[in-house]
Design a protein around this motif. Sequence first.
Motif, PDB file in Angstrom:
ATOM      1  N   GLY A   1       0.792  -1.226   0.000  1.00 25.68           N
ATOM      2  CA  GLY A   1       0.000   0.000   0.000  1.00 25.68           C
ATOM      3  C   GLY A   1       0.823   1.273   0.000  1.00 25.68           C
ATOM      4  N   THR A   2       2.135   1.163  -0.037  1.00 24.11           N
ATOM      5  CA  THR A   2       3.003   2.335   0.016  1.00 24.11           C
ATOM      6  C   THR A   2       3.103   2.985  -1.358  1.00 24.11           C
ATOM      7  OG1 THR A   2       4.296   1.276   1.759  1.00 24.11           O
ATOM      8  CG2 THR A   2       5.315   3.133   0.632  1.00 24.11           C
ATOM      9  N   MET A   3       2.794   4.267  -1.414  1.00 22.23           N
ATOM     10  CA  MET A   3       2.885   5.016  -2.670  1.00 22.23           C
ATOM     11  C   MET A   3       4.346   5.310  -2.988  1.00 22.23           C
ATOM     12  SD  MET A   3      -0.096   5.579  -3.994  1.00 22.23           S
ATOM     13  CE  MET A   3       0.227   6.944  -5.081  1.00 22.23           C
ATOM     14  N   PRO A   4       4.788   5.009  -4.206  1.00 19.37           N
ATOM     15  CA  PRO A   4       6.165   5.328  -4.595  1.00 19.37           C
ATOM     16  C   PRO A   4       6.412   6.831  -4.605  1.00 19.37           C
ATOM     17  CG  PRO A   4       5.170   3.772  -6.127  1.00 19.37           C
ATOM     18  CD  PRO A   4       4.072   4.263  -5.242  1.00 19.37           C
ATOM     19  N   GLY A   5       7.657   7.186  -4.376  1.00 18.81           N
ATOM     20  CA  GLY A   5       8.053   8.589  -4.404  1.00 18.81           C
ATOM     21  C   GLY A   5       8.455   9.085  -3.032  1.00 18.81           C
ATOM     22  N   GLY A   6       9.383   9.989  -3.016  1.00 21.28           N
ATOM     23  CA  GLY A   6       9.818  10.601  -1.776  1.00 21.28           C
ATOM     24  C   GLY A   6      10.544   9.649  -0.840  1.00 21.28           C
ATOM     25  N   GLY A   7      11.012   8.523  -1.349  1.00 19.20           N
ATOM     26  CA  GLY A   7      11.735   7.569  -0.512  1.00 19.20           C
ATOM     27  C   GLY A   7      10.845   6.701   0.356  1.00 19.20           C
ATOM     28  N   ARG A   8       9.515   6.739   0.112  1.00 12.72           N
ATOM     29  CA  ARG A   8       8.587   5.987   0.972  1.00 12.72           C
ATOM     30  C   ARG A   8       8.765   4.483   0.848  1.00 12.72           C
ATOM     31  NH1 ARG A   8       5.369  10.547  -0.511  1.00 12.72           N
ATOM     32  NH2 ARG A   8       4.804   9.525  -2.451  1.00 12.72           N
ATOM     33  N   VAL A   9       8.980   3.977  -0.362  1.00 11.05           N
ATOM     34  CA  VAL A   9       9.142   2.532  -0.548  1.00 11.05           C
ATOM     35  C   VAL A   9      10.425   2.067   0.139  1.00 11.05           C
ATOM     36  CG1 VAL A   9       9.525   0.696  -2.229  1.00 11.05           C
ATOM     37  CG2 VAL A   9       7.774   2.423  -2.652  1.00 11.05           C
ATOM     38  N   LEU A  10      11.490   2.797  -0.066  1.00  7.98           N
ATOM     39  CA  LEU A  10      12.758   2.450   0.575  1.00  7.98           C
ATOM     40  C   LEU A  10      12.626   2.464   2.095  1.00  7.98           C
ATOM     41  CD1 LEU A  10      15.728   1.751   0.241  1.00  7.98           C
ATOM     42  CD2 LEU A  10      16.217   4.196   0.174  1.00  7.98           C
ATOM     43  N   ALA A  11      11.954   3.470   2.632  1.00  5.81           N
ATOM     44  CA  ALA A  11      11.759   3.547   4.083  1.00  5.81           C
ATOM     45  C   ALA A  11      10.937   2.373   4.579  1.00  5.81           C
ATOM     46  CB  ALA A  11      11.081   4.866   4.450  1.00  5.81           C
ATOM     47  N   CYS A  12       9.903   2.006   3.841  1.00  7.08           N
ATOM     48  CA  CYS A  12       9.070   0.865   4.229  1.00  7.08           C
ATOM     49  C   CYS A  12       9.883  -0.424   4.219  1.00  7.08           C
ATOM     50  CB  CYS A  12       7.868   0.744   3.294  1.00  7.08           C
ATOM     51  SG  CYS A  12       6.828  -0.682   3.672  1.00  7.08           S
ATOM     52  N   LEU A  13      10.633  -0.641   3.146  1.00  3.42           N
ATOM     53  CA  LEU A  13      11.452  -1.847   3.061  1.00  3.42           C
ATOM     54  C   LEU A  13      12.493  -1.867   4.181  1.00  3.42           C
ATOM     55  CD1 LEU A  13      11.991  -2.052  -0.794  1.00  3.42           C
ATOM     56  CD2 LEU A  13      10.603  -3.603   0.602  1.00  3.42           C
ATOM     57  N   ASN A  14      13.065  -0.719   4.470  1.00  2.00           N
ATOM     58  CA  ASN A  14      14.084  -0.644   5.516  1.00  2.00           C
ATOM     59  C   ASN A  14      13.512  -1.012   6.885  1.00  2.00           C
ATOM     60  OD1 ASN A  14      16.832  -0.144   6.180  1.00  2.00           O
ATOM     61  ND2 ASN A  14      16.207   1.789   7.101  1.00  2.00           N
ATOM     62  N   LYS A  15      12.255  -0.682   7.137  1.00  2.00           N
ATOM     63  CA  LYS A  15      11.615  -1.045   8.409  1.00  2.00           C
ATOM     64  C   LYS A  15      11.510  -2.557   8.572  1.00  2.00           C
ATOM     65  CE  LYS A  15       8.756   3.065   8.918  1.00  2.00           C
ATOM     66  NZ  LYS A  15       7.377   3.575   8.907  1.00  2.00           N
ATOM     67  N   GLN A  16      11.455  -3.262   7.458  1.00  2.00           N
ATOM     68  CA  GLN A  16      11.326  -4.725   7.471  1.00  2.00           C
ATOM     69  C   GLN A  16      12.663  -5.404   7.156  1.00  2.00           C
ATOM     70  OE1 GLN A  16       8.491  -5.986   8.423  1.00  2.00           O
ATOM     71  NE2 GLN A  16       7.441  -4.019   8.422  1.00  2.00           N
ATOM     72  N   HIS A  17      13.746  -4.694   7.286  1.00  2.00           N
ATOM     73  CA  HIS A  17      15.060  -5.144   6.825  1.00  2.00           C
ATOM     74  C   HIS A  17      15.389  -6.581   7.228  1.00  2.00           C
ATOM     75  CE1 HIS A  17      19.445  -5.374   6.421  1.00  2.00           C
ATOM     76  NE2 HIS A  17      19.290  -4.468   5.468  1.00  2.00           N
ATOM     77  N   ASP A  18      15.151  -6.938   8.457  1.00  2.27           N
ATOM     78  CA  ASP A  18      15.508  -8.286   8.936  1.00  2.27           C
ATOM     79  C   ASP A  18      14.722  -9.387   8.236  1.00  2.27           C
ATOM     80  OD1 ASP A  18      17.309  -7.106  10.651  1.00  2.27           O
ATOM     81  OD2 ASP A  18      16.014  -7.253  12.416  1.00  2.27           O
ATOM     82  N   GLN A  19      13.570  -9.055   7.677  1.00  5.04           N
ATOM     83  CA  GLN A  19      12.722 -10.062   7.038  1.00  5.04           C
ATOM     84  C   GLN A  19      12.851 -10.073   5.510  1.00  5.04           C
ATOM     85  OE1 GLN A  19       8.753  -9.341   8.458  1.00  5.04           O
ATOM     86  NE2 GLN A  19       9.352  -9.535  10.600  1.00  5.04           N
ATOM     87  N   LEU A  20      13.638  -9.166   4.949  1.00  9.24           N
ATOM     88  CA  LEU A  20      13.772  -9.075   3.503  1.00  9.24           C
ATOM     89  C   LEU A  20      14.597 -10.227   2.940  1.00  9.24           C
ATOM     90  CD1 LEU A  20      14.572  -5.263   3.084  1.00  9.24           C
ATOM     91  CD2 LEU A  20      12.356  -6.407   2.810  1.00  9.24           C
ATOM     92  N   SER A  21      14.373 -10.513   1.664  1.00 13.06           N
ATOM     93  CA  SER A  21      15.209 -11.485   0.961  1.00 13.06           C
ATOM     94  C   SER A  21      16.627 -10.928   0.870  1.00 13.06           C
ATOM     95  CB  SER A  21      14.658 -11.742  -0.442  1.00 13.06           C
ATOM     96  OG  SER A  21      14.738 -10.558  -1.212  1.00 13.06           O
ATOM     97  N   ASP A  22      17.590 -11.812   0.682  1.00 12.95           N
ATOM     98  CA  ASP A  22      18.986 -11.369   0.614  1.00 12.95           C
ATOM     99  C   ASP A  22      19.213 -10.359  -0.509  1.00 12.95           C
ATOM    100  OD1 ASP A  22      19.674 -12.932   2.787  1.00 12.95           O
ATOM    101  OD2 ASP A  22      20.399 -14.610   1.559  1.00 12.95           O
ATOM    102  N   GLY A  23      18.605 -10.605  -1.660  1.00 10.49           N
ATOM    103  CA  GLY A  23      18.765  -9.691  -2.783  1.00 10.49           C
ATOM    104  C   GLY A  23      18.222  -8.306  -2.494  1.00 10.49           C
ATOM    105  N   CYS A  24      17.075  -8.248  -1.858  1.00 10.29           N
ATOM    106  CA  CYS A  24      16.470  -6.959  -1.535  1.00 10.29           C
ATOM    107  C   CYS A  24      17.256  -6.252  -0.422  1.00 10.29           C
ATOM    108  CB  CYS A  24      14.998  -7.138  -1.153  1.00 10.29           C
ATOM    109  SG  CYS A  24      14.098  -5.574  -1.038  1.00 10.29           S
ATOM    110  N   LYS A  25      17.789  -7.014   0.523  1.00 17.55           N
ATOM    111  CA  LYS A  25      18.622  -6.402   1.558  1.00 17.55           C
ATOM    112  C   LYS A  25      19.808  -5.676   0.927  1.00 17.55           C
ATOM    113  CE  LYS A  25      17.808  -9.442   5.486  1.00 17.55           C
ATOM    114  NZ  LYS A  25      18.368 -10.474   6.370  1.00 17.55           N
ATOM    115  N   LYS A  26      20.410  -6.297  -0.095  1.00 20.75           N
ATOM    116  CA  LYS A  26      21.540  -5.655  -0.781  1.00 20.75           C
ATOM    117  C   LYS A  26      21.118  -4.360  -1.439  1.00 20.75           C
ATOM    118  CE  LYS A  26      24.005  -9.958  -1.649  1.00 20.75           C
ATOM    119  NZ  LYS A  26      24.412 -10.936  -2.664  1.00 20.75           N
ATOM    120  N   VAL A  27      19.932  -4.351  -2.041  1.00 20.45           N
ATOM    121  CA  VAL A  27      19.425  -3.137  -2.681  1.00 20.45           C
ATOM    122  C   VAL A  27      19.200  -2.045  -1.643  1.00 20.45           C
ATOM    123  CG1 VAL A  27      17.442  -2.138  -3.905  1.00 20.45           C
ATOM    124  CG2 VAL A  27      18.361  -4.358  -4.618  1.00 20.45           C
ATOM    125  N   VAL A  28      18.538  -2.393  -0.545  1.00 19.47           N
ATOM    126  CA  VAL A  28      18.247  -1.415   0.509  1.00 19.47           C
ATOM    127  C   VAL A  28      19.532  -0.897   1.110  1.00 19.47           C
ATOM    128  CG1 VAL A  28      17.192  -1.123   2.786  1.00 19.47           C
ATOM    129  CG2 VAL A  28      15.949  -2.324   0.980  1.00 19.47           C
TER     130      VAL A  28
END
Length: 74
Positions: A42-69
Amino acid sequence: MKRIVLLAAAISLISHNAAGAQDFTVEQRAACKADYDKFCKGTMPGGGRVLACLNKQHDQLSDGCKKVVDAQKK
């Protein structure tokens, strides 16, 4: 003349904001798509919102996405 100056200032601000925005590459989006769908759908792209959302879940992210974040933090 005043309108031209205001228009130039507005264009400058828009250009600066667009250039300063951090967009994900096709590869980065692919690496994080499943994580985005799971944690941030439900996170609207733009302004770093997606990155911030993913970062909040960092420990649960896939390895590939952790590298991106993590790469975006540098």
